[in-house]
Design a protein around this motif. Structure first.
Motif, PDB file in Angstrom:
ATOM      1  N   TRP A   1     -15.468  16.472   1.736  1.00  0.00           N
ATOM      2  CA  TRP A   1     -14.100  15.983   1.590  1.00  0.00           C
ATOM      3  C   TRP A   1     -13.515  15.884   2.992  1.00  0.00           C
TER       4      TRP A   1
ATOM      5  N   SER B   1      -1.986  10.565   3.758  1.00  0.00           N
ATOM      6  CA  SER B   1      -1.934  11.296   2.496  1.00  0.00           C
ATOM      7  C   SER B   1      -0.643  12.088   2.385  1.00  0.00           C
TER       8      SER B   1
ATOM      9  N   ALA C   1     -11.343  17.280  -8.796  1.00  0.00           N
ATOM     10  CA  ALA C   1     -11.786  15.878  -8.809  1.00  0.00           C
ATOM     11  C   ALA C   1     -11.515  15.247  -7.461  1.00  0.00           C
ATOM     12  N   ARG C   2     -12.498  14.565  -6.933  1.00  0.00           N
ATOM     13  CA  ARG C   2     -12.412  14.024  -5.576  1.00  0.00           C
ATOM     14  C   ARG C   2     -11.595  12.740  -5.544  1.00  0.00           C
ATOM     15  N   VAL C   3     -10.315  12.895  -5.775  1.00  0.00           N
ATOM     16  CA  VAL C   3      -9.429  11.736  -5.717  1.00  0.00           C
ATOM     17  C   VAL C   3      -8.269  12.097  -4.804  1.00  0.00           C
ATOM     18  N   GLY C   4      -8.021  11.280  -3.820  1.00  0.00           N
ATOM     19  CA  GLY C   4      -6.953  11.570  -2.882  1.00  0.00           C
ATOM     20  C   GLY C   4      -5.610  11.099  -3.415  1.00  0.00           C
TER      21      GLY C   4
ATOM     22  N   LEU D   1      -3.658   9.007  -2.257  1.00  0.00           N
ATOM     23  CA  LEU D   1      -3.450   7.570  -2.137  1.00  0.00           C
ATOM     24  C   LEU D   1      -3.869   6.864  -3.422  1.00  0.00           C
ATOM     25  N   ALA D   2      -4.814   7.450  -4.147  1.00  0.00           N
ATOM     26  CA  ALA D   2      -5.202   6.864  -5.429  1.00  0.00           C
ATOM     27  C   ALA D   2      -4.077   7.027  -6.441  1.00  0.00           C
TER      28      ALA D   2
ATOM     29  N   ARG E   1       0.827  -1.200   0.000  1.00  0.00           N
ATOM     30  CA  ARG E   1       0.000   0.000   0.000  1.00  0.00           C
ATOM     31  C   ARG E   1       0.861   1.249   0.000  1.00  0.00           C
ATOM     32  N   GLU E   2       2.061   1.128   0.504  1.00  0.00           N
ATOM     33  CA  GLU E   2       2.907   2.299   0.655  1.00  0.00           C
ATOM     34  C   GLU E   2       4.160   2.167  -0.190  1.00  0.00           C
TER      35      GLU E   2
ATOM     36  N   ARG F   1       1.745   2.386  -8.918  1.00  0.00           N
ATOM     37  CA  ARG F   1       2.014   0.956  -8.798  1.00  0.00           C
ATOM     38  C   ARG F   1       1.468   0.193  -9.996  1.00  0.00           C
TER      39      ARG F   1
ATOM     40  N   ASP G   1      -9.110   6.218  -1.449  1.00  0.00           N
ATOM     41  CA  ASP G   1      -9.010   6.760  -2.802  1.00  0.00           C
ATOM     42  C   ASP G   1      -9.993   7.906  -3.011  1.00  0.00           C
TER      43      ASP G   1
ATOM     44  N   ASN H   1      -1.747   4.213  -6.177  1.00  0.00           N
ATOM     45  CA  ASN H   1      -2.260   3.043  -6.906  1.00  0.00           C
ATOM     46  C   ASN H   1      -1.913   3.135  -8.385  1.00  0.00           C
TER      47      ASN H   1
END
Lengths: 649, 325
Positions: free
Chosen positions: B133, A555, A485-488, A490-491, A231-232, A497, B124, A494
């Protein structure tokens, strides 16, 4: 003789980053040499990636109770299997020394309490493994890695309860031989004016405190970089930090493949190779749609792998097996593992915890990419007979003075693919060598890191704090931006990777042939991957939106680590290109080289407006070791086994 | 005082499986003898024509075997249209009890989803049910393979590992998935707790092995392998009625580690020291024999066995000390 304490009573420690098998083994070796250790891990103790399914320990010769060699195996055969499995892609003296030392390493672990099953007739139970021509893997089941790590963890614990004595023999109040820093995440290496590594800056993940830790030597035991299933990105970022500081990396173009992974009720899980050794057989289902549920009929099974791998001796190497399975998948077929002949005791200890469902006698397998086989380039020094000199300070030294690397973080023994069971042995063998190297480096220091002016560390700390400030304020701004856009972040990890995974899957063993791009020298896929990574890097450098928290901010850590990982991804792509050129030139079996890559300094950092990371291939390494300049070339030392002409380059 | 109950859940490999493990000699150069196995008969002949019975009904309704797993992205299974409500008990930092609150999220359900997958989805897209948020839910994880023990938490009130819990096993119909941090440990943030008391107990009681173990018999090694399956997840500590603020009890996991260290130590002095450590305050005498620890252990460590053996050896030691004045 090193003064154990500074004038103000601070103990002169060395730092080990990472508390998996490699880090724990290095710590124990250092403590046994009388060197006090600071052991830093990003998580609490006993949670580490060594817990992942590992196959066991490979060691060739052993003595049974009547004093005779227990099998027809030998260190020479072990060596040969490992060289071939690794595609001749490693220098042979370190590997040879490793396999010679393997039986003693197993004895030592056995003596420390690792439970190893005895075989009838004396000696220890051994089984076949991928790449091996004879049974030599001592296995504890799928959690071999964790059981070994737990025993080492116990040894570290005993040193955590042992005091430090100064040169006059008096106890240093309140100090122990090993001090653990749990929950501290590595952020930057600290170097003095001469470029010697004198410590690190790290962040305590809970309180978000950042602090510089001086150390007379630093060992990265952070694990294999470009790990796809984690994950990291800590192990990738650690390599990135080292490369940014000038360290050289190697073998990044090769990946550690798990050829067999199965779908359980809880998702895809890797299988070790133990089932193959216990009579599981691979077959290709001619009509994969009809298969899947229940048993595939006999006539629909093609035990093609038995033919392809000539009845299974030696077992194919993991990357060759992965490539064969991928080729079948690419052709629309499905590969299954027939478990009907496997004894239930073996099934129980070798199937993942998710289980496969009651009474399943066959299961679909797919290959997974685990991580890169490569990592930091590390040195070695051999005597006249070709075996490593155990007291040399060059063993496991990276090209940055004061920085050592062990285990997955270093690339030394395995070449293209790791022989089953060699990974864990290499971690422990490397740990013993690195510990001696670090002790020698520490003794020879003109000035200890603990005697440097505080400003060196204060400057490094302030720099990291400023970066954190910048990331947090950018994050806050981003959140308030409309239409974001609501994407953190951490995405984004991904996404990173998944690009790496795609690269490694696509290039699985295919670099000796340039499919469709003969002569052009440029692979359109590489350009595509590069542009995806560059796009991601741009997004990251423009700032990530996330909420600041008073404690634990995954994050924030993700954005930082991602910023330090792009250099490694670029290095991997550069290495791929270089490997392809080498393969094209190697038709006549020219002497093999390893691909060495170096990042130009300050090429990452993740700040907006910075240029993309630049990486170049180098053909030799020159670095200072204990006051002397050492030069090593990228040519591999293949003194015992010469690669046959036209072999994989 | 909890009554001791008959436990039907296995606390380790059954005796018959262990027997077959001992008698089957896996791969050396001699041909592998066909060991008698306790399950369906195994023969050299190819798989019979009759198909293997289908997976039992208790399997997840969305059968993961139907999916074609793709190597590069494990989470690529398409959403099946259902939404899952996830309720998380959050807290912003250690000691910040006033920030304790429930927060809801909505996650698109996929087949073969584990609680870990749900938490990664929330990471995510860290937007709560109200559309705000927020900071993503913090949770501890490492291997995601059910082998490291980091991701232990409370799922619908029961202690589980996040990566080892299928959503479909714990959620029926439209009910919510309720996630809380372990209650017996101080909260750091959201679902992350501080389990360092476990490591402290191991250090304080001197739990490590010394000296080469004498016995290498198969059953002894099997015992050590069984005890060594512990992933340090803390589930037994969470479930144990004796473990908590009200008592000094170190918990089944620590006792088990002490037993494992004993079995792995060749030094008689160390073995005695470990027994004596178990007799100190917080040791085995605080065990209430509820046996809930073995029920919740995700690794099937034979905890009750460990506890019983340690209790017997401490009793013997106590008598020994008493008799010798």
């Amino acid at each position: 003789m090193v003064e154990m304490c500074t004038e103000r009573g601070r103990v002169r420690r060395v730092l080990v980053v990472g508390a998996g098998v490699s880090g724990l083994a290095t710590t124990v070796a250092l403590a046994e040499l009388g060197v006090p250790v600071l052991l830093m891990s990003p998580k609490a103790a006993r949670y580490h990636r060594s817990s992942r399914p590992r196959d066991g320990l490979a060691a060739a010769t052993g003595w049974n109770s009547t004093g005779f060699l227990e099998s027809a195996d030998s260190a020479e055969k072990h060596f040969e299997d490992a060289v071939i499995c690794g595609g001749y892609g490693m220098s042979q003296p370190p590997l040879r020394s490793l396999v010679e030392a393997a039986p003693q390493i197993v004895e030592r672990l056995h003596g420390m309490g690792v439970p190893l099953q005895g075989a009838s007739g004396g000696g220890l139970q051994r089984r076949l493994g991928l790449g091996a021509s004879l049974p030599r893997v001592l296995s504890l089941g799928l959690d071999s890695g964790r059981q070994i790590a737990d025993v080492l963890d116990g040894a570290v614990r005993s040193w955590e309860c042992t005091g430090v004595t100064d040169s006059s023999g008096a106890w240093v109040p309140g100090e122990r031989m090993v001090q653990r820093l749990e929950g501290w995440v590595l952020q930057r290496l600290v170097q003095d004016d001469a470029g010697v590594v004198v410590g690190v800056v790290a962040q305590e993940s809970r309180s978000l405190t950042q602090k510089a830790w001086p150390a007379d030597a630093v060992c990265l035991a952070t694990g294999a970089p470009l790990a796809v299933r984690a994950r990291e990105l800590g192990s990738t970022a650690a390599l990135g930090m080292a490369m940014e500081a000038g360290a050289i990396a190697t073998q990044l173009e090769w990946a550690h493949h798990c050829p067999l992974a199965v779908e359980t009720a809880r998702g895809l899980r890797p299988l070790g190779d133990g089932l193959l050794a216990h009579k599981a057989r691979l077959f290709v289902a001619r009509e994969p749609e009809a298969a899947g549920r229940g048993a595939t009929r006999e006539r629909e099974r093609d035990y093609a792998f038995d033919r392809e791998f000539r009845g299974g001796s030696p077992f194919p190497s993991p990357d060759r097996l992965a490539r064969a399975i991928r080729a079948r998948e690419g052709g629309g077929e499905a590969v299954f593992l027939d478990l009907s002949l496997v004894p239930s005791g073996a099934l129980e200890s070798l199937l993942p915890r998710g289980g496969l469902g009651r009474g399943r006698k066959e299961v679909r397998v797919v290959p997974l990419v685990a991580a890169s086989q490569g990592g930091l380039w590390v040195d070695w020094e051999a005597g006249g007979n070709g075996f490593l000199l155990p007291e040399s300070p060059r063993n496991h030294a990276t090209s940055l003075p004061g920085l050592y690397a062990v285990g997955g973080a270093a690339a030394q023994y395995h070449g293209r693919a790791e022989l089953s069971g060699n990974g864990l042995v290499a971690s422990i063998f490397g740990a013993a060598l690195a510990a001696r190297g670090m002790a020698a480096h520490r003794s020879a220091l003109a000035r200890s890191a603990f005697d440097l002016p505080g400003s060196v560390f204060e400057r490094a700390e302030s720099r990291e704090r400023a970066i954190t400030e910048r990331l947090l304020s950018a994050a806050e701004e981003k959140i308030r931006e409309p239409g974001e856009a609501r994407v953190g972040p951490l995405a984004w990890v991904n996404e990173f990777r998944s690009v790496v995974s795609e690269v490694f899957s696509a290039t699985n063993g295919s670099d000796q042939r340039q499919e469709g791009t003969a002569g052009s020298g440029v692979d359109p896929n590489v350009a595509r991957w590069r542009s995806r990574l560059e796009e991601l890097r741009q997004r990251v450098s423009q700032g990530a939106g996330f909420v600041a928290t008073p404690a634990l901010n995954g994050s924030l850590q993700a954005v930082r680590e991602l910023g330090q990982s792009f250099l490694v991804a670029e290095a991997m792509l550069c290495a791929l290109g270089a490997r392809r050129s080498l393969a094209r030139k190697s038709e006549t079996g020219a002497s093999l080289r390893t691909v060495l890559v170096s990042g130009t300094p300050a090429s990452s950092g993740g700040a907006p407006g910075q240029a993309p990371p630049a990486v170049r291939e180098v053909t030799e390494v020159t670095y200072p070791c204990v006051g002397k300049a050492v030069t090593c070339s990228s040519a591999l030392d293949t003194r015992w086994l010469a690669p046959p002409p036209g072999s994989r380059g | 005082m909890a009554k001791s109950r008959n436990r039907t859940k296995s606390k380790g490999p059954s005796a018959s499986v262990r027997a077959s493990r001992e008698s089957a000699s896996p791969v050396s150069e001699a041909p592998v003898p066909e060991a008698p196995v306790s399950e369906a008969a195994v023969s050299e002949a190819p798989v019979p024509e009759a198909p293997v019975p289908e997976a039992p009904a208790s399997q997840a309704p969305d059968d993961p075997k139907e999916q074609r797993p793709t190597p590069s992205s494990e989470r690529s299974a398409p959403p099946n249209g259902r939404k899952l409500t996830v309720r998380v008990l959050r807290q912003d930092g250690p000691g910040l009890r006033e920030t304790r609150r429930w927060e809801n999220f909505e996650v698109a359900l996929r087949s073969a989803m584990t609680v870990a997958d749900v938490l990664r989805e929330i990471e995510d897209h860290p937007v709560n049910q109200r559309g705000n948020w927020v900071a993503p839910v913090a949770w501890d994880s490492w291997c995601l393979d059910e082998t490291c023990g980091a991701c232990t938490l409370l799922v619908n009130g029961r202690v589980q590992m996040a990566c080892g819990t299928s959503v479909s096993d714990v959620v029926r119909g439209r009910s919510a998935l309720v996630l809380e941090p372990l209650s017996k440990f101080p909260v750091v943030r959201d679902l992350v707790v501080d389990r360092s008391s476990y490591g402290e107990s191991l250090r304080r009681m001197g739990i490590w092995s010394v000296g080469e173990p004498n016995s290498g018999s198969t059953s002894d090694v099997n015992d050590r392998l069984d005890l060594g399956r512990c992933t340090h997840c803390g589930a037994c500590l969470e479930a144990c009625p004796e473990y908590g603020d009200q008592s000094d009890y170190v918990g089944a996991a620590v006792v088990n580690q002490a037993r494992l260290a004993q079995l792995s130590s060749g030094s008689p002095a160390r073995r005695t020291a470990l027994t004596e450590a178990m007799m100190t305050p917080g040791g085995i005498s605080d065990c209430g024999k509820a046996q809930v620890c073995a029920e919740v252990c995700p690794a099937n460590v034979p905890l009750v066995d460990s506890l019983q053996r340690v209790a017997r050896s401490t009793t013997k030691r106590m008598l020994f000390n008493w008799l010798l004045g």
